[in-house]
Each structure stands twice: as structure tokens, then as C-alpha cells.
Design an enzyme around this catalytic site. Structure first.
Site, mmCIF file in Angstrom:
data_model
loop_
_atom_site.group_PDB
_atom_site.id
_atom_site.type_symbol
_atom_site.label_atom_id
_atom_site.label_comp_id
_atom_site.label_asym_id
_atom_site.label_seq_id
_atom_site.Cartn_x
_atom_site.Cartn_y
_atom_site.Cartn_z
ATOM 1 N N CYS A 1 0.619 -1.263 -0.064
ATOM 2 C CA CYS A 1 0.542 -0.010 -0.215
ATOM 3 C C CYS A 1 0.684 1.398 0.228
ATOM 4 O O CYS A 1 1.357 1.908 1.339
ATOM 5 C CB CYS A 1 -0.728 0.506 1.453
ATOM 6 N N CYS B 1 -0.389 3.797 1.899
ATOM 7 C CA CYS B 1 -0.417 3.735 3.679
ATOM 8 C C CYS B 1 1.880 3.842 4.097
ATOM 9 O O CYS B 1 1.865 4.589 5.090
ATOM 10 C CB CYS B 1 -0.176 2.330 3.957
ATOM 11 N N ASP B 2 2.372 3.411 3.187
ATOM 12 C CA ASP B 2 3.369 3.228 3.719
ATOM 13 C C ASP B 2 4.332 4.506 2.986
ATOM 14 O O ASP B 2 5.621 4.730 3.085
ATOM 15 C CB ASP B 2 3.981 2.055 3.881
#
Length: 306
Positions: A130, A133-134
Site C-alpha cells: 500500500c 499507507c507506507d
């Protein structure tokens, strides 16, 4: 008999349980593995409002504790099917059956992996599924994205705004993504596109990714690519197979709109297993809220609410 039976204990299912139990409904969650879904494996979650720096496991634990404190039951079992009955629904489980007046399918989806040695070990330590997300963890770093669809191209463009360099790796010569996205990636100065390559091996040291070994599918030659992060964007696998005969699906995703209603009245779908454009922690929580409210309204409309 339960008023609301939730299949899946990820963020969508846990949120649905919080809302359903708080509304005074007899509520249970069926979970086959660890509560929390995909976020459990996240070492750090920084994009959830109100919790700027928390591990995925800790956040999932808080959600679980809140649901249970409100009276929701957590049952560790695997749901294997769904049947309509005169009084509601019967969920077939590996340890028997459960009866409910309404059902929320929050079965989620799992990221398709490359299947390479060390991939699971390096998840959260250089391997991610992701970018949204990261990506922030790799600011100024050299990273790679593997995949050829819309998500892979979007991830590469997103990462290019903060990373020093992005190498986009695709096994074919042409992309499945739209021509406009491909053109944008080709024009981006810090994106390099490698076509006709596969990731053969992950190179790491001290449980941290150091690079990749790539294979040129045309020549058979291998080359090493030094990167600190690898973002895998080769698709997701929705966990909906046991319910394919009960509700309408498309490519394994439940056909349900923002109201979370499926083709079977009284059954609702929430989270990553629902057909939609964005799959994030916050959208899963939103789905869980909507599904619980919809289930409560269904009970009232059917005269099943106590």
C-alpha cells in the site's frame, strides 16, 4: 439467534460491531484468524484520524476492546456458506451453524503476493502492499513498484512526489493501465520503467530490504536493483468465495453500493470485499458504520427490532 451477525473481524467488521452493539442489537463477529485484518501486520499506522502514530495491532486491539465492552461477541470460527431461512439467515461454519436476522459480510480482501522467499519476513521492513499507507516512510529513498495495472501506475506517480527515484517493474511490454497514466509516468523524471522484467529474488540484510534481483524475460539475463522499498501492486484477492451463491458478485467483489445493500435483502457488505474505488482503513471503517446502520434499519422495517 443474533440480530446482526458480522462475518469478518477487520476494521469494517469491528466498526459494524461497535455500532450494532451500541444500538442494543445482539451482535457477534465471526473471525477465522487474527482480529484486525490487514492492519495487524502494519508496524505503524499514521493515516488514521486521532491516532497519528500507532501500530496496526494496537489499533485493532483497541477496536476489539471497544466492541466487546459494548456487548459484541467474538467467535473464532470460519464461515463456509450462507442460507436464507424463514426467520432470517443461517451461516454455515466449520464448527456448526449460527442463526441471525441480518448478516454483514466484512470478509475483506488480501493482497496478492509475489510468492518470493523472505517476502513475509520483509513485510513492513521494505516490502509494502500500500503506497498510500507506507509511502511516507520512504521519503528521499530509492524504491520500486511491481505491477502493470492502474494501481501500480498510480502508486509510482504518488511515490515519485516524495521518493528520490521510483523504478516501475512490469513483466509485459504493455500496461493494463490507461494510456494517460502510462504517459504521465513516462514523463516523470524520477520514474524509470523496466518492461519485460520479473522480480526473481529479494535481497536483504538484518531483516531489511537492500535490493532486488531482476530477470529479463527476453534475454534471460539477471540484474541487481538497489532499493530500500518494494511496493507490490499485482492485485487483491477478495475473500468472498463461500458466499458466491448467496449474493451477487463481480470478479469476487460483492455488488453493493454506498448503502452496503447486497442483492439479498437483509445481507450487507462492508470493507475491502465490496466493489468500490478506494480501499483504505478509513473507508473500511466508513463501510462498517453504514452497514450497521442499514442493518438496524432493516430490522426496524421488518418489525424484528425489539
Amino acid at each position: 439467534m443474533y440480530d446482526i451477525l458480522i462475518i469478518g473481524g477487520g476494521p469494517a467488521g469491528l466498526t459494524a460491531a461497535i455500532y450494532a452493539a451500541r444500538a442494543g442489537k445482539r451482535t457477534a463477529i465471526l473471525e477465522r484468524e487474527a482480529v484486525g485484518g490487514q492492519i495487524v501486520s502494519a508496524p505503524l499506522v499514521e493515516n488514521y484520524p486521532g491516532a497519528p502514530s500507532v501500530s496496526g495491532a494496537e489499533l485493532a486491539g483497541r477496536m476489539r476492546a471497544q466492541a466487546e465492552a459494548l456487548g459484541a461477541e467474538l467467535l473464532y470460527t470460519e464461515a463456509a456458506g450462507l442460507e436464507k431461512t424463514q426467520t432470517g439467515f443461517r451461516v454455515l461454519c466449520t464448527d456448526g451453524t449460527r442463526e441471525a436476522r441480518t448478516v454483514i459480510l466484512a470478509t475483506g480482501a488480501s493482497h496478492r503476493r509475489l510468492g518470493l522467499p523472505g517476502e513475509e519476513l520483509l513485510t513492513g521492513c521494505g516490502v509494502s502492499y500500500c503506497a498510500l499507507c507506507d509511502g511516507a516512510f520512504y521519503e528521499g529513498a530509492d524504491v520500486a513498484v511491481v505491477g502493470g495495472g492502474e494501481t501500480a501506475l498510480q502508486d509510482a506517480l504518488f511515490l515519485a512526489s516524495t521518493c528520490r527515484s521510483v523504478t516501475l517493474i512490469h513483466r509485459r511490454d504493455s500496461f493494463r493501465a490507461g494510456a494517460q497514466l502510462v504517459s504521465r509516468a513516462e514523463r516523470q523524471e524520477n520514474i524509470r520503467i523496466l518492461r519485460g522484467r520479473t522480480v526473481e529474488k529479494l535481497l536483504w540484510s538484518d531483516e531489511a530490504l537492500q535490493g532486488l534481483l531482476l530477470t529479463n524475460l527476453k534475454t534471460g539475463q539477471t540484474e541487481q536493483l538497489d532499493v530500500e522499498g518494494l511496493f507490490v501492486a499485482v492485485g487483491q484477492v477478495p475473500q468472498s468465495a463461500p458466499f458466491a451463491d448467496a449474493v451477487a458478485e463481480e470478479n469476487g467483489y460483492y455488488l453493493a453500493g454506498e448503502d452496503t445493500k447486497t442483492s439479498l435483502p437483509g445481507v450487507f457488505a462492508a470493507g475491502d470485499g465490496r466493489r468500490k474505488q478506494v480501499r483504505q482503513l478509513t473507508t473500511a471503517v466508513s463501510d462498517g458504520t453504514a452497514a450497521a446502520i442499514a442493518a438496524c434499519r432493516y430490522l426496524e422495517e421488518q418489525g424484528l427490532s425489539e
